[in-house]
Structure formats: structure tokens, C-alpha cells
Scaffold this motif. Structure first.
Motif, mmCIF file in Angstrom:
data_model
loop_
_atom_site.group_PDB
_atom_site.id
_atom_site.type_symbol
_atom_site.label_atom_id
_atom_site.label_comp_id
_atom_site.label_asym_id
_atom_site.label_seq_id
_atom_site.Cartn_x
_atom_site.Cartn_y
_atom_site.Cartn_z
ATOM 1 N N SER A 5 0.827 -1.204 0.000
ATOM 2 C CA SER A 5 0.000 0.000 0.000
ATOM 3 C C SER A 5 0.863 1.256 0.000
ATOM 4 O O SER A 5 0.537 2.248 -0.653
ATOM 5 C CB SER A 5 -0.923 -0.008 1.213
ATOM 6 O OG SER A 5 -0.170 -0.004 2.420
ATOM 7 N N GLY A 6 1.976 1.230 0.733
ATOM 8 C CA GLY A 6 2.875 2.369 0.738
ATOM 9 C C GLY A 6 3.515 2.597 -0.619
ATOM 10 O O GLY A 6 3.599 3.733 -1.095
ATOM 11 N N ARG A 7 3.942 1.535 -1.263
ATOM 12 C CA ARG A 7 4.545 1.643 -2.592
ATOM 13 C C ARG A 7 3.528 2.132 -3.606
ATOM 14 O O ARG A 7 3.837 3.008 -4.432
ATOM 15 C CB ARG A 7 5.124 0.307 -3.029
ATOM 16 C CG ARG A 7 6.366 -0.125 -2.263
ATOM 17 C CD ARG A 7 6.854 -1.493 -2.690
ATOM 18 N NE ARG A 7 7.254 -1.479 -4.086
ATOM 19 C CZ ARG A 7 6.718 -2.272 -5.021
ATOM 20 N NH1 ARG A 7 5.761 -3.114 -4.710
ATOM 21 N NH2 ARG A 7 7.155 -2.212 -6.267
ATOM 22 N N VAL A 11 3.770 5.628 -5.725
ATOM 23 C CA VAL A 11 3.743 5.654 -7.195
ATOM 24 C C VAL A 11 2.602 6.546 -7.685
ATOM 25 O O VAL A 11 2.757 7.296 -8.663
ATOM 26 C CB VAL A 11 3.611 4.225 -7.751
ATOM 27 C CG1 VAL A 11 3.349 4.249 -9.252
ATOM 28 C CG2 VAL A 11 4.875 3.420 -7.464
ATOM 29 N N ALA A 12 1.457 6.492 -7.004
ATOM 30 C CA ALA A 12 0.324 7.330 -7.401
ATOM 31 C C ALA A 12 0.659 8.808 -7.243
ATOM 32 O O ALA A 12 0.368 9.622 -8.134
ATOM 33 C CB ALA A 12 -0.911 6.973 -6.570
ATOM 34 N N PHE A 13 1.299 9.175 -6.123
ATOM 35 C CA PHE A 13 1.675 10.571 -5.921
ATOM 36 C C PHE A 13 2.749 10.997 -6.924
ATOM 37 O O PHE A 13 2.749 12.142 -7.394
ATOM 38 C CB PHE A 13 2.167 10.780 -4.492
ATOM 39 C CG PHE A 13 1.075 11.145 -3.537
ATOM 40 C CD1 PHE A 13 0.502 12.416 -3.561
ATOM 41 C CD2 PHE A 13 0.597 10.234 -2.618
ATOM 42 C CE1 PHE A 13 -0.512 12.760 -2.686
ATOM 43 C CE2 PHE A 13 -0.420 10.563 -1.737
ATOM 44 C CZ PHE A 13 -0.972 11.827 -1.773
ATOM 45 N N CYS A 14 3.660 10.101 -7.256
ATOM 46 C CA CYS A 14 4.682 10.430 -8.254
ATOM 47 C C CYS A 14 4.040 10.675 -9.619
ATOM 48 O O CYS A 14 4.455 11.589 -10.352
ATOM 49 C CB CYS A 14 5.712 9.303 -8.336
ATOM 50 S SG CYS A 14 6.861 9.219 -6.941
ATOM 51 N N TYR A 166 8.965 6.792 4.249
ATOM 52 C CA TYR A 166 8.384 5.563 4.799
ATOM 53 C C TYR A 166 8.799 4.342 3.974
ATOM 54 O O TYR A 166 9.249 3.320 4.518
ATOM 55 C CB TYR A 166 6.864 5.686 4.845
ATOM 56 C CG TYR A 166 6.157 4.384 5.132
ATOM 57 C CD1 TYR A 166 6.174 3.821 6.399
ATOM 58 C CD2 TYR A 166 5.464 3.720 4.112
ATOM 59 C CE1 TYR A 166 5.529 2.620 6.654
ATOM 60 C CE2 TYR A 166 4.823 2.515 4.368
ATOM 61 C CZ TYR A 166 4.863 1.970 5.630
ATOM 62 O OH TYR A 166 4.229 0.788 5.872
ATOM 63 N N VAL A 167 8.657 4.422 2.664
ATOM 64 C CA VAL A 167 8.967 3.277 1.809
ATOM 65 C C VAL A 167 10.458 2.970 1.832
ATOM 66 O O VAL A 167 10.862 1.805 1.872
ATOM 67 C CB VAL A 167 8.474 3.542 0.372
ATOM 68 C CG1 VAL A 167 8.895 2.409 -0.561
ATOM 69 C CG2 VAL A 167 6.963 3.686 0.344
ATOM 70 N N SER A 168 11.305 3.995 1.812
ATOM 71 C CA SER A 168 12.754 3.753 1.874
ATOM 72 C C SER A 168 13.136 3.112 3.199
ATOM 73 O O SER A 168 14.027 2.255 3.255
ATOM 74 C CB SER A 168 13.511 5.062 1.674
ATOM 75 O OG SER A 168 13.212 5.994 2.705
#
Length: 214
Positions: A5-7, A11-14, A166-168
Motif C-alpha cells: 500500500s505504501g509503494r 507511485v500514485a503521488f509520483c 516511509y517506503v525507503s
């Protein structure tokens, strides 16, 4: 599930950042705003790097993407202050945006919603190969349009920064745990040891049985 979900959110925000940056790049090109054009180009490259790092599980790329977002927020804050003429900033210093290569300003100055452009003929203020115009009837003046565009960029950048951190962090924790159980860690791998061959030594018995025949 949390990692996915975080990834996906990042990606959606990017993708939203990429669409907003491309839209802004088009209008900055139409207005010959060379400084924003350069900044938008770097931002587009950073967003693509962030998408690649998210998809390929590259935490270093996400860290670079997050670091750029800090600079991007600062740049957009400057753009807002410039168009709203905060402090000592003034739109008369248009060389800041155009690198002093043209007299053009924001494309929204003449093409904003409801704007009526009227050329002023025989004006003494007009330079060679230029003309003076009068813009009236705008529903929203161009400084506010530019400020809202920069505010949108800041909003997307802040959310992108949070999710990138968060993802990193998740990626780094997975890498550490994988090395701990002996993944790609060179210290966790040991070559199999070769079995040593037993050397046979002759056994000498007592001399009782040697001369028994005599």
C-alpha cells in the motif's frame, strides 16, 4: 500489505507530480520562463527516479528523490513570494524568471480566465519590436494562478516526501533483515570444508609370531 500500500500510494503521488510538472512545463515554455523551465525539468527527472526506485526497491533512489523534494518545496515557496511580491521581491525584476533574455512574463497574464487583451497603439513605453497591451476583466489575476500552481506542487511534494521516507525505511529494514539471515552478505557464506583423508599407518605387532616357524 502495508509495504504494498505504501509503494502503490507513492507511485500514485509520483504520477500526479509528473502530470502536474508536465502541465506546468508547457505553460512556462509558452511564457519563456527559463528559470522555471529548468527547475521543472530537474523535477521531472527526480520524479522519474522516484518511480524507478519504488518499483525496483532501490532505497538510495528514494532518498535522492526525497532530498530533491526539499529543494523543490523551497523553490515553489520562492515562486509564490515572487508573484505575490512578498518583502523585497517585485515582478518588475522579471530577469529572475527569464534570465534577462526576454520581456515575456507568465503565460496566464494574457490568457487567464476571462481576460480581455487590448493593444495600446503608439505607446511611448513600447520598445523596438514590442508592443504594450492592456489586460482587463480577468476572473483571477495571473499572480494568483501562479501561486496556486506552486501551492499544488508543494502539497504533492510534502506527501511524496512522507511516503518516500516511509517506503525507503521499509526497504532498508528488509535489506538489513535479509543480510542478517545470510542473504547477499559475504560474511554469512562459508565455503564447504574439504574432508581430510586419513593417513594409514602400519601397525607393528609384537615379535612373538615372527619366528614361530623356527
Amino acid at each position: 500489505m502495508a509495504k504494498c500500500s505504501g509503494r502503490c500510494t507513492l507511485v500514485a503521488f509520483c504520477c500526479l507530480q509528473l502530470v502536474a510538472a508536465l502541465q506546468r512545463q508547457i505553460f512556462d515554455f509558452l511564457g519563456y520562463q527559463w528559470a522555471p523551465i529548468l527547475a521543472n525539468f530537474l523535477h521531472i527527472m527526480a520524479v522519474i527516479l522516484g518511480i524507478f526506485g519504488t518499483v525496483q526497491y532501490r532505497s538510495r533512489y528514494l532518498i535522492l528523490y526525497a532530498a530533491w523534494l526539499v529543494l523543490w518545496v523551497g523553490w515553489n515557496a520562492f515562486v509564490i513570494c515572487f508573484y505575490l511580491e512578498v518583502g523585497q521581491l517585485s515582478q518588475d525584476r522579471d530577469f529572475i524568471m527569464t534570465f534577462n533574455t526576454s520581456l515575456h512574463r507568465s503565460w496566464w497574464m494574457e490568457n487567464g480566465p476571462g481576460c480581455l487583451v487590448t493593444p495600446v497603439l503608439n505607446s511611448r513605453l513600447a520598445l523596438e519590436d514590442h508592443h504594450v497591451i492592456s489586460v482587463t476583466g480577468c476572473l483571477l489575476d495571473y499572480p494568483y494562478i501562479e501561486a496556486l500552481s506552486s501551492a499544488l506542487q508543494i502539497f504533492l511534494a510534502l506527501f511524496g516526501f512522507v511516503f518516500a521516507c516511509y517506503v525507503s525505511k521499509v526497504f532498508l529494514e528488509e535489506e538489513d533483515s535479509f543480510d542478517f539471515i545470510g542473504g547477499f552478505d559475504s560474511y554469512g557464506y562459508q565455503a564447504p570444508q574439504k574432508t581430510s583423508h586419513l593417513q594409514l599407518q602400519p601397525l607393528w605387532t609384537s615379535g612373538v609370531g615372527r619366528g614361530g616357524a623356527g
